[in-house]
Design a protein around this motif. Structure first.
Motif, short mmCIF file in Angstrom:
data_model
loop_
_atom_site.label_atom_id
_atom_site.label_comp_id
_atom_site.label_asym_id
_atom_site.label_seq_id
_atom_site.Cartn_x
_atom_site.Cartn_y
_atom_site.Cartn_z
N GLY A 50 -5.82 -5.63 2.73
CA GLY A 50 -6.72 -4.67 3.34
C GLY A 50 -6.13 -3.28 3.28
N ILE A 51 -6.98 -2.27 3.46
CA ILE A 51 -6.50 -0.90 3.43
C ILE A 51 -7.28 -0.07 4.42
N ASP A 52 -6.55 0.72 5.18
CA ASP A 52 -7.14 1.54 6.22
C ASP A 52 -7.67 2.85 5.62
N ASP A 54 -6.63 5.70 6.14
CA ASP A 54 -5.51 6.59 5.79
C ASP A 54 -4.60 5.97 4.74
N ASP A 55 -5.11 4.95 4.07
CA ASP A 55 -4.42 4.26 2.96
C ASP A 55 -3.30 3.33 3.42
N THR A 56 -3.20 3.06 4.70
CA THR A 56 -2.25 2.05 5.15
C THR A 56 -2.67 0.68 4.64
N PRO A 57 -1.79 -0.02 3.91
CA PRO A 57 -2.16 -1.32 3.38
C PRO A 57 -1.61 -2.47 4.22
N MET A 58 -2.19 -3.63 4.03
CA MET A 58 -1.60 -4.84 4.56
C MET A 58 -1.90 -5.98 3.60
N TYR A 59 -1.03 -6.99 3.62
CA TYR A 59 -1.14 -8.08 2.65
C TYR A 59 -0.93 -9.42 3.32
#
Length: 126
Positions: A50-52, A54-59
């Motif tokens: 996923g991506i927020d 503000d471009d913060t990602p998570m995997y």
């Protein structure tokens, strides 16, 4: 209305790479959280990355270090770069979007997202 169109799926051998794209339209792209999910036959849909806004990602743990999520706000396009692919990555891949807080998006529950693409198939052979 919101439209999401995935592309880039295909068949590759284990160890190979693919880049998925999701073209978005019908909403203010930069204000939505986005995510990639996948679903194998007989399995539940699961969150991949996923991506927020503000471009913060998570995997998901299963893809950390192999997959990279990114987006191009100028092109209204979400990407998923998939490297070191494994047979267990075989699934239909879907992009999803919604104007929800990141704390909800990063939970990676399909029910948290209202908008979905039609999916693109990824097949990895051993």
């Amino acid at each position: 209305q919101v439209q999401l169109v995935e592309s880039g799926g295909g068949s590759v051998q284990a160890g190979g790479s693919l880049r998925l794209s999701c073209a978005a339209s019908g909403y203010t792209y930069s204000s939505y959280c986005m995510a990639w999910f996948r679903q194998a036959p007989g399995e539940q849909r699961e969150g991949v990355a996923g991506i927020d806004t503000d471009d913060t990602p998570m995997y998901a743990d299963s893809v950390k270090g192999r997959f990279t999520i990114s987006k191009d706000n100028a092109k209204n396009t979400l990407y998923l770069q998939m490297n070191s692919l494994k047979p267990e990555d075989t699934a239909m891949y879907y992009c999803a979007a919604d104007s929800i807080p990141w704390v909800h998006a990063r939970a990676m529950r399909p029910s948290n997202f209202r908008y979905w693409g039609q999916g693109t198939q990824v097949t990895v052979s051993s």
